[in-house]
Design a protein around this motif. Structure first.
Motif, PDB file in Angstrom:
ATOM      1  N   GLU A 102       7.131   2.877  -1.023  1.00 12.59           N
ATOM      2  CA  GLU A 102       8.470   3.191  -0.526  1.00 12.59           C
ATOM      3  C   GLU A 102       9.050   2.107   0.379  1.00 12.59           C
ATOM      4  O   GLU A 102      10.249   2.089   0.638  1.00 12.59           O
ATOM      5  CB  GLU A 102       8.449   4.536   0.211  1.00 12.59           C
ATOM      6  N   THR A 143       0.810  -1.214   0.000  1.00 14.37           N
ATOM      7  CA  THR A 143       0.000   0.000   0.000  1.00 14.37           C
ATOM      8  C   THR A 143       0.846   1.267   0.000  1.00 14.37           C
ATOM      9  O   THR A 143       0.361   2.335  -0.346  1.00 14.37           O
ATOM     10  CB  THR A 143      -0.930   0.021   1.229  1.00 14.37           C
ATOM     11  N   THR A 144       2.104   1.149   0.403  1.00 11.31           N
ATOM     12  CA  THR A 144       3.027   2.287   0.409  1.00 11.31           C
ATOM     13  C   THR A 144       4.309   1.821  -0.273  1.00 11.31           C
ATOM     14  O   THR A 144       5.105   1.081   0.319  1.00 11.31           O
ATOM     15  CB  THR A 144       3.320   2.764   1.845  1.00 11.31           C
ATOM     16  N   ALA A 190       3.382   7.343   6.795  1.00 13.54           N
ATOM     17  CA  ALA A 190       3.718   6.014   6.264  1.00 13.54           C
ATOM     18  C   ALA A 190       4.990   6.063   5.431  1.00 13.54           C
ATOM     19  O   ALA A 190       5.830   5.158   5.493  1.00 13.54           O
ATOM     20  CB  ALA A 190       2.559   5.469   5.436  1.00 13.54           C
ATOM     21  N   LYS A 191       5.164   7.119   4.662  1.00 12.16           N
ATOM     22  CA  LYS A 191       6.355   7.242   3.834  1.00 12.16           C
ATOM     23  C   LYS A 191       7.606   7.451   4.689  1.00 12.16           C
ATOM     24  O   LYS A 191       8.686   6.958   4.355  1.00 12.16           O
ATOM     25  CB  LYS A 191       6.175   8.375   2.829  1.00 12.16           C
ATOM     26  N   PRO A 236      -1.855   3.904   5.473  1.00 10.76           N
ATOM     27  CA  PRO A 236      -1.082   3.671   4.250  1.00 10.76           C
ATOM     28  C   PRO A 236      -1.096   4.899   3.338  1.00 10.76           C
ATOM     29  O   PRO A 236      -2.077   5.646   3.300  1.00 10.76           O
ATOM     30  CB  PRO A 236      -1.819   2.500   3.592  1.00 10.76           C
ATOM     31  N   LYS A 237      -0.007   5.132   2.640  1.00 13.08           N
ATOM     32  CA  LYS A 237       0.174   6.208   1.659  1.00 13.08           C
ATOM     33  C   LYS A 237       0.268   7.601   2.288  1.00 13.08           C
ATOM     34  O   LYS A 237       0.451   8.577   1.569  1.00 13.08           O
ATOM     35  CB  LYS A 237      -0.950   6.188   0.609  1.00 13.08           C
TER      36      LYS A 237
END
Length: 588
Positions: A163, A160-161, A230-231, A225-226
């Motif tokens: 990175e 979902t993320t 999260a990043k 997520p996102k």
């Protein structure tokens, strides 16, 4: 403790289709005619306090420090990023990072009773699983091991993320997670997922409290997520857990990492002072990398190490180890859930169909097995599948009819595909000579494999070069930086794990293979509600991979290990020798 529904259901599935048995003789010094084991390996394969479907470390006396040798060095505390993922990290971390389940030497899936109450299906529709943790489990730095670890593992592995750059998202992308309370993680799946018992088991439960502190968030469970948070979490998770740093890399298992010397590729483990389970086993465990298996055998002979644990079988080393029985050394070999293979890169010269087919036609796997493997395992034979091991339901030889057709057949295939032989005897097309490298890590057997293929291919007008790189598995293979990659895949007994390797855009599909038939077969297999439907679709995936001439399966790789001064050591197929190190005792 009551058996959970999930454990019972999975045990039936594993026992019927997915378990490889260990080799062994009939007595303590009985020699097996195939492996040459000087100890009954089968008798070592279960934990001492293992009962039914539950594993707990046995309560044994503490023993003096031990030194264990493996083939390649540790490189990362987080083994779940695409660039770090390695069996050799897993071999070290298996006693450092606790998970909900444990595999014994028979590849039986067991509830980790030291840290878990249960893993069970709570609803069939929608398919829902709950993981219940024991209270009182702590990291070595004193922080609580709880639902935050499971949520972080889902967040990092769900795709979902982006990175996070997780090595695999299989299964996790189907979950809608919830921490019901501090010690209960619930996941509702968008479709049934038969391999749920493999989730969170592969040293995936990283310390959420470290992330919270280092990134500056109060509770990982509140990170969406996102999101920007999260990043930030992903940046730390994927970038900061390389190597070892004591203050940010604690242990949740019976051991923690004490030190890591990158130059000598040596890791020292010491007891986790907060471990909730039994306190015995070696006071310290030093894990050394010795890439040359013959040198590893000599090190055991000279008393430099106590355990030689190799996934790279070598006939000379095996003979040395077998002949040390008079020194109290016990030697064993057993099948692994590991296969040696050659991956062809579709982004380079092997984008050409004829090139792939011709390469298959010149490779004589029988010669490779006869020369390099049979001295260690007398009944070894080429592997006929990519998805299945030879003892599993669904296995069929899908490759022998494509291999070893001889130089004339390969040359004909190339000419029909528009290739023309040059003055130097090497075929070329569109200005490119058929000159490719086989890339691999520093490994004598793999160098010998390349030598055999070189002589086979030369007669067909194909030039093969040996690209030996000690760091090939540590930053090159995952970038697709190769023509042909020679290495091994080690798996848990869950078929869904191979999905990420072969579907279009899969996290471990480094060869850029893409075929809608493969994608569809895996999608149907991993979402099946019945084992027979799953097997049927895994067969379809296996057939489609073979028809693409994408990967050459060479052989199932047996492990070989030897030990002295310890009562019993078993080299587990996926997790290596340290899976139950906390219950090793001094030999009488």
């Amino acid at each position: 403790m009551r058996r959970s529904k999930a454990i019972s259901a999975w045990s039936m599935l594993a026992a019927s289709a997915l378990v490889l048995s260990a080799c062994g003789g009939g007595g303590d010094n009985a020699a097996d005619e195939n492996s040459g084991s000087t100890v009954d390996a089968k008798s070592l394969a279960e934990g001492k306090a293992q009962e039914g479907d539950t594993f707990k470390l046995a309560d044994v006396p503490e023993m003096d420090p031990v030194t264990v040798a493996i083939d390649e060095g540790f490189s990362a505390y987080n083994n779940n990023t695409a660039d770090a993922n390695s069996s050799y990290n897993n071999y070290v971390l298996t006693s450092v990072i606790a998970g909900p389940t444990i595999l014994d030497g028979n590849n039986k899936v067991l509830l980790n009773g030291d840290v878990m109450e249960s893993v069970e299906i709570t609803s069939e529709d929608p398919f829902t699983v709950e993981w219940k943790m024991k209270q009182g489990v702590k990291w070595s730095d004193g922080d609580t091991w709880d639902c935050r670890e499971f949520y972080l593992a889902w967040l990092s592995s769900s795709g979902t993320t982006k990175e996070f750059d997780s090595a695999s998202t299989t299964g996790y992308e189907l979950m809608t997670p919830e921490c019901v309370d501090d010690y209960t993680f619930k996941a509702e799946f968008s479709e049934p997922y038969l391999d749920y018992m493999g989730m969170f088991a592969d040293v995936r439960l990283m310390p959420a409290h470290i992330i919270e502190k280092e990134v500056g968030i109060s509770d990982i469970r509140e990170v969406e997520p996102k999101s920007k948070e999260a990043k930030k979490v992903a940046e730390y998770w994927a970038g900061e857990w390389k190597g070892f740093k004591a203050e940010t890399m604690p242990g949740s298992g019976p051991y923690k990492i004490k030190s890591f010397d990158r130059n000598s590729e040596t890791v020292v483990l010491e007891k986790n002072p907060n471990w909730i389970g039994a306190k015995g086993g070696p006071k310290e465990v030093t894990v050394r990398a010795i890439p040359d298996t013959k040198a590893m055998a000599t090190a055991l002979q000279n008393g430099e190490i106590d355990v030689a644990a190799s996934t790279q079988p070598d006939a000379t080393a095996a003979d040395t180890l077998k002949n040390l029985a008079s020194q109290g050394v016990k030697y064993a070999s057993a099948p692994q859930l590991t296969y040696e293979h050659l991956d062809l890169n579709f982004k380079r010269i092997f984008a050409d169909d004829a090139a792939r087919k011709a390469f298959f036609q010149v490779v004589d796997r029988e010669e490779i097995v006869n020369k390099l493997l049979k001295p260690v395992q007398a009944d070894a034979k080429p592997l006929g599948s990519i998805v299945f091991f030879s003892t599993e339901e669904g296995y069929e030889d899908r490759y022998s009819d494509k291999m070893n057709k001889g130089p004339e057949a390969a040359a004909k295939t190339l000419e029909e595909g528009g290739w023309k032989k040059g003055a130097d005897g090497i075929y070329a097309k569109d200005g490119k000579r058929f000159s490719v490298s086989i890339s691999h890590n520093e490994n004598a057997r793999r160098s010998q494999t390349v030598e055999i293929i070189q002589s086979q291919a030369r007669e067909a007008g194909i030039e093969i070069k040996d690209d030996t790189d000690p760091n090939f598995l540590k930053g090159r293979v995952d970038k697709g930086d190769y023509d042909i990659a020679l290495f091994g895949w080690s798996s848990q007994p869950f078929k869904a794990e191979s999905k990420a390797i072969y579907i279009t855009g899969g996290g471990q599909n480094w060869q850029a293979l893409s075929d809608p038939k493969i994608d569809e077969a895996y999608e149907k297999a991993t979402s099946a509600t019945k084992k027979e439907d799953a097997v049927k679709n895994y067969i379809a995936a296996d057939e489609a991979i073979a028809e693409n001439y994408a990967t050459v399966p060479l052989f199932e790789t047996p492990s070989m290990w030897a030990f002295r001064g310890i009562d019993r050591v078993y080299m587990q197929s996926y997790n290596g020798a340290l899976w139950n190190v906390g219950e090793w005792e001094a030999a009488e």
